[in-house]
Motif scaffolding. Structure first.
Motif, short mmCIF file in Angstrom:
data_model
loop_
_atom_site.label_atom_id
_atom_site.label_comp_id
_atom_site.label_asym_id
_atom_site.label_seq_id
_atom_site.Cartn_x
_atom_site.Cartn_y
_atom_site.Cartn_z
N GLY A 73 -11.86 -19.41 30.61
CA GLY A 73 -12.65 -20.09 29.59
C GLY A 73 -13.65 -19.17 28.93
N TYR A 74 -14.29 -18.31 29.73
CA TYR A 74 -15.21 -17.34 29.14
C TYR A 74 -14.46 -16.38 28.23
CZ TYR A 74 -17.82 -13.16 28.35
OH TYR A 74 -18.40 -12.10 27.72
N ARG A 75 -13.30 -15.94 28.65
CA ARG A 75 -12.51 -15.06 27.80
C ARG A 75 -12.17 -15.75 26.49
NH1 ARG A 75 -8.31 -12.55 32.33
NH2 ARG A 75 -9.85 -11.17 33.33
N ALA A 76 -11.78 -17.02 26.56
CA ALA A 76 -11.47 -17.78 25.34
C ALA A 76 -12.71 -17.87 24.44
CB ALA A 76 -10.95 -19.17 25.70
N LEU A 77 -13.85 -18.16 25.02
CA LEU A 77 -15.09 -18.25 24.26
C LEU A 77 -15.39 -16.92 23.57
CD1 LEU A 77 -17.88 -19.54 23.51
CD2 LEU A 77 -18.70 -18.60 25.67
N ALA A 78 -15.35 -15.84 24.33
CA ALA A 78 -15.69 -14.53 23.77
C ALA A 78 -14.75 -14.16 22.64
CB ALA A 78 -15.65 -13.48 24.88
N ILE A 79 -13.47 -14.34 22.85
CA ILE A 79 -12.50 -13.97 21.81
C ILE A 79 -12.62 -14.90 20.61
CG2 ILE A 79 -10.03 -13.77 21.29
CD1 ILE A 79 -9.70 -12.90 24.31
N ALA A 80 -12.81 -16.19 20.85
CA ALA A 80 -12.97 -17.14 19.75
C ALA A 80 -14.18 -16.79 18.89
CB ALA A 80 -13.12 -18.56 20.29
N ARG A 81 -15.20 -16.21 19.50
CA ARG A 81 -16.41 -15.84 18.76
C ARG A 81 -16.32 -14.45 18.15
NH1 ARG A 81 -16.68 -20.78 19.61
NH2 ARG A 81 -18.43 -21.76 20.67
N GLY A 82 -15.17 -13.79 18.33
CA GLY A 82 -14.94 -12.51 17.67
C GLY A 82 -15.15 -11.27 18.51
#
Length: 170
Positions: A73-82
């Motif tokens: 989930g953190y990886r998804a958050l970080a990548i989603a935010r660029g």
């Protein structure tokens, strides 16, 4: 829409195979309900069971699922935010060993699981279409935000299968 094979490393493909649904958010919600039923049915003795020497206990498997979902989930958050930096790997054996999940009450594991999954679903439910498709790097491998959602689903299915086949829990 399901991720295409160019959105994740081939090693992640096992989890993708275990998550054939098109609607990942509905599948995550259904899986959550099932997993919470399993957790609520565990007694203390069964939750400490290991099917072999050196294998995780049932509590440790559930703790690993919680930790993994937080990390993915953190990886998804970080990548989603660029985020463009490589996101670090994690050593699952160290995480489990250092968490002392066998000391957690089963109810605390169940509550933690439910909250982490709810957060995952809310996060994904509110992403733009563009953010779902963003690409980043984790553990030196390319991945999309979308692939991480299906990965969470398939990863848990993998471990629920182990709990069924090796532990007799599911």
């Amino acid at each position: 829409m399901r991720p295409s094979p160019d959105e994740y490393h081939p090693a992640f493909g096992t989890y993708m195979t275990l998550a054939p649904e098109d609607d990942v958010l509905e599948a995550l919600a259904e899986q959550s309900a099932t997993t919470q039923r399993i957790l609520s049915a565990l007694d203390d003795d069964k939750s400490l069971h290991r099917y072999a020497e050196g294998k995780w206990s049932v509590r440790e498997v559930f703790g690993h699922l919680i930790d993994s979902e937080r990390i993915l989930g953190y990886r998804a958050l970080a990548i989603a935010r660029g985020e463009q930096e490589n996101l670090p790997a994690f050593e699952e054996e160290d995480y489990v060993r250092n968490a002392s999940f066998d000391a957690w009450p089963v109810g605390a594991l169940a509550e933690s699981y439910a909250l982490v999954r709810k957060t995952t679903i809310l996060f994904y439910r509110n992403l733009s279409e563009e953010a779902w498709l963003r690409r980043g790097t984790a553990n030196n491998n390319p991945i999309t935000v979308r692939a991480l959602a299906w990965g969470i689903l398939g990863h848990e299915r993998h471990h629920l299968g182990v709990l069924r086949d090796k532990y007799g829990v599911v």
